[in-house]
Design a protein around this motif. Structure first.
Motif, PDB file in Angstrom:
ATOM      1  N   LEU A  69       0.652  -1.148   0.098  1.00 56.39           N
ATOM      2  CA  LEU A  69       0.070  -0.207  -0.021  1.00 56.39           C
ATOM      3  C   LEU A  69       0.761   1.252   0.040  1.00 56.39           C
ATOM      4  O   LEU A  69       0.529   2.175  -0.546  1.00 56.39           O
ATOM      5  N   SER A  70       2.076   1.289   0.697  1.00 56.62           N
ATOM      6  CA  SER A  70       2.909   2.522   0.607  1.00 56.62           C
ATOM      7  C   SER A  70       3.713   2.570  -0.696  1.00 56.62           C
ATOM      8  O   SER A  70       4.013   3.802  -1.183  1.00 56.62           O
ATOM      9  N   TRP A  71       4.025   1.549  -1.453  1.00 62.29           N
ATOM     10  CA  TRP A  71       4.874   1.546  -2.622  1.00 62.29           C
ATOM     11  C   TRP A  71       4.161   1.349  -4.009  1.00 62.29           C
ATOM     12  O   TRP A  71       4.671   1.155  -4.957  1.00 62.29           O
ATOM     13  N   GLY A  72       2.818   1.221  -3.701  1.00 56.91           N
ATOM     14  CA  GLY A  72       1.991   0.866  -4.981  1.00 56.91           C
ATOM     15  C   GLY A  72       2.403  -0.269  -5.798  1.00 56.91           C
ATOM     16  O   GLY A  72       2.253  -0.104  -7.044  1.00 56.91           O
ATOM     17  N   PHE A  73       2.766  -1.451  -5.202  1.00 57.72           N
ATOM     18  CA  PHE A  73       3.057  -2.531  -6.078  1.00 57.72           C
ATOM     19  C   PHE A  73       1.615  -3.000  -6.662  1.00 57.72           C
ATOM     20  O   PHE A  73       0.578  -2.887  -6.057  1.00 57.72           O
ATOM     21  N   TYR A  74       1.689  -3.609  -7.693  1.00 54.72           N
ATOM     22  CA  TYR A  74       0.680  -4.059  -8.483  1.00 54.72           C
ATOM     23  C   TYR A  74       0.937  -5.135  -9.412  1.00 54.72           C
ATOM     24  O   TYR A  74       2.153  -5.549  -9.755  1.00 54.72           O
ATOM     25  N   GLY A  75      -0.044  -5.776  -9.893  1.00 53.30           N
ATOM     26  CA  GLY A  75       0.214  -7.022 -10.925  1.00 53.30           C
ATOM     27  C   GLY A  75      -0.267  -8.366 -10.648  1.00 53.30           C
ATOM     28  O   GLY A  75      -0.688  -8.688  -9.365  1.00 53.30           O
ATOM     29  N   GLY A  76      -0.603  -9.248 -11.659  1.00 59.38           N
ATOM     30  CA  GLY A  76      -1.399 -10.432 -11.359  1.00 59.38           C
ATOM     31  C   GLY A  76      -0.306 -11.329 -10.063  1.00 59.38           C
ATOM     32  O   GLY A  76      -0.923 -11.979  -9.387  1.00 59.38           O
ATOM     33  N   TRP A  77       0.995 -11.068 -10.311  1.00 57.58           N
ATOM     34  CA  TRP A  77       1.909 -11.667  -9.125  1.00 57.58           C
ATOM     35  C   TRP A  77       1.201 -11.576  -7.948  1.00 57.58           C
ATOM     36  O   TRP A  77       1.384 -12.460  -7.158  1.00 57.58           O
ATOM     37  N   LEU A  78       1.027 -10.197  -7.478  1.00 52.87           N
ATOM     38  CA  LEU A  78       0.604  -9.931  -6.145  1.00 52.87           C
ATOM     39  C   LEU A  78      -0.745 -10.583  -6.031  1.00 52.87           C
ATOM     40  O   LEU A  78      -0.863 -11.142  -4.821  1.00 52.87           O
TER      41      LEU A  78
END
Ligand code: HEM
Length: 137
Positions: A69-78
């Motif tokens: 939530l703080s560094w905005g990771f995203y993607g199908g892997w997550l």
């Protein structure tokens, strides 16, 4: 971020120490029939579950959410990783119920069943680490 990620990995290792060792204790507990061993396993299981495994799990999830939530990771892997983490949390709570069954001398499973049960977290660990490091999708 690297400090949070480092803590995330340390907490994850702590959690898995419990996820690997607690079911192993249940294997030996299920094989025991002398009262001294049975009482000793009850103490070891309680201390491992509440002193190491649960704090490790809570801190892994908290630090993971902080990273996400703080560094905005995203993607199908997550998304795939979060699904596997939910399964792992289910396994953790199941371990808690099995420890409670043993505490009340109401275990219903054989040591062979616990040996198979013990292998499951390995599959999740391998899948999650490959997902988060390689991010294949
Ligand atoms: C709700 C639970 C979790 C969330 C939201 C979460 C989220 C994250 C995020 C956003 C990263 C940073 C990815 C990057 O820097 O490329 C990360 C790193 C990592 N996570 Fe989690 N995680 C969670 C639970 C777990 C669990 C249960 C494991 C182990 C089975 C795990 C293993 C790792 C590893 C090894 C890294 C370092 C990857 C790298 O440096 O490339 N995480 N996590």
């Amino acid at each position: 971020m690297l400090i949070v990620k480092s803590l995330h990995i340390i907490f994850m290792v702590t959690w898995f120490a419990g996820l690997f060792y607690l079911p192993r204790l249940l294997v030996y507990h299920a094989m025991s029939d002398d009262q001294a061993s049975i009482e000793r396993f009850k103490v070891m299981e309680r201390k491992l579950l509440y002193g190491i495994m649960t704090p490790g799990g809570v801190l892994t999830v908290a630090s993971g959410l902080w990273l996400w939530l703080s560094w905005g990771f995203y993607g199908g892997w997550l998304h795939a990783k979060l699904l596997l983490v939910l399964v792992l949390l289910g396994y953790h709570f199941w371990c808690g119920k099995l420890v409670a069954d043993f505490r009340r001398d109401r275990n219903r499973h054989s040591h062979v069943w616990y040996r198979w049960f013990n292998e499951f977290p390995v599959l999740i660990l391998v899948a999650v680490v490959f997902l988060v490091v390689m991010k294949p999708f």
